[in-house]
Write a protein that holds these residues in place. Sequence first.
Motif, mmCIF file in Angstrom:
data_model
loop_
_atom_site.group_PDB
_atom_site.id
_atom_site.type_symbol
_atom_site.label_atom_id
_atom_site.label_comp_id
_atom_site.label_asym_id
_atom_site.label_seq_id
_atom_site.Cartn_x
_atom_site.Cartn_y
_atom_site.Cartn_z
ATOM 1 N N ALA A 159 74.999 22.812 43.965
ATOM 2 C CA ALA A 159 74.604 22.293 45.567
ATOM 3 C C ALA A 159 75.377 20.629 45.714
ATOM 4 O O ALA A 159 75.635 20.436 46.738
ATOM 5 N N ASP A 197 78.978 20.021 45.636
ATOM 6 C CA ASP A 197 79.662 20.764 47.241
ATOM 7 C C ASP A 197 79.384 20.042 47.938
ATOM 8 O O ASP A 197 80.018 19.556 49.265
ATOM 9 N N SER A 198 78.256 19.524 48.081
ATOM 10 C CA SER A 198 77.954 17.929 48.780
ATOM 11 C C SER A 198 78.679 17.131 49.329
ATOM 12 O O SER A 198 79.210 16.318 50.012
ATOM 13 N N ARG A 221 81.985 18.119 50.280
ATOM 14 C CA ARG A 221 81.796 17.634 52.023
ATOM 15 C C ARG A 221 82.348 16.617 52.836
ATOM 16 O O ARG A 221 82.772 16.040 53.491
ATOM 17 N N GLN A 222 81.355 15.477 52.033
ATOM 18 C CA GLN A 222 80.899 14.100 52.616
ATOM 19 C C GLN A 222 82.688 14.069 51.947
ATOM 20 O O GLN A 222 82.941 13.085 53.084
#
Length: 294
Positions: A143, A146-147, A150-151
């Motif tokens: 998680a 993935d964060s 994405r950023q």
Amino acid sequence: MNTEETLTIQEVGQRCGVNPVTLRAWERRYGLIRPARTERGHRRYNEADVARIRSILAWLDRGLPISQVRAVLERGEAPGAVTGPWHQAMEEARVALDDLNVRRLEQLFRRLTGDYPLEQVVNGWCEPLRSHLQMPGRIAARALFDSFLRQKLSGPLLAAAPSRRQHGWLVMAVGDPLPAMFQAALSEVPVWTLVLPVAGAELGAWLSHSRLDGLLWVLGEYPERRQSNRLWPERMPDSGPALWCCGPALTGELRTPERLTRCPGGFAEVAGAMSDWSATMAAGRADHASDLVP
């Protein structure tokens, strides 16, 4: 040197699929390419430079670390075991994630994307690491990773959106948003990116928009039956923008409308098909405009 026979760094980057930032790193850090310069200092690349860049890419595709490529190309040295940088980079990322060290992860990402084309970073590092982190006991690290991704991708994707008069593609995520973000970031055409799916019934106005070359659904996860029924527009025009779907969750069991083109290839194959379609659309618009000239 005749500038008509040479390419700018942006042109050669687009032709070879390599970011200009990476080309500069190959020149300054590793001495892999030596383009000519104009009187004002602008780089100019000839066909020999293009051939060398493609040779570099071929060795990187085989897994040769960027630090070893120059010796292979210039002295004809046979490389040792071709393992690539990805295993070590994954180990470094796992340590950083375990330590909640996002700054170290940022440094690692910058180094990789500075030395290698984004497609290789995605295929060699991002996707394998995400798969590894899917196992029990690693979900929290997945998680966080993935964060982070994405950023990192959000800014470039905003910059990749078409300008006011440009045509482009709408790339829409279904389920896991990162495959759609990877696909959009690797596309060679301007894109609008939606990380959340929009029901097909809400797409009517966009499907007829004059600047839309195509709409690509990227299936990051297999949609539930109820979601699948609502995902596609009830009425799809026989002509107009391309309507395609791709992604890791695109399987033979998934029922899709006849008008929807299924694209089972990887990121690069789909990006190439998008570029070809947009070029065809642009040629058609140019022909139509010329017909209107008295």
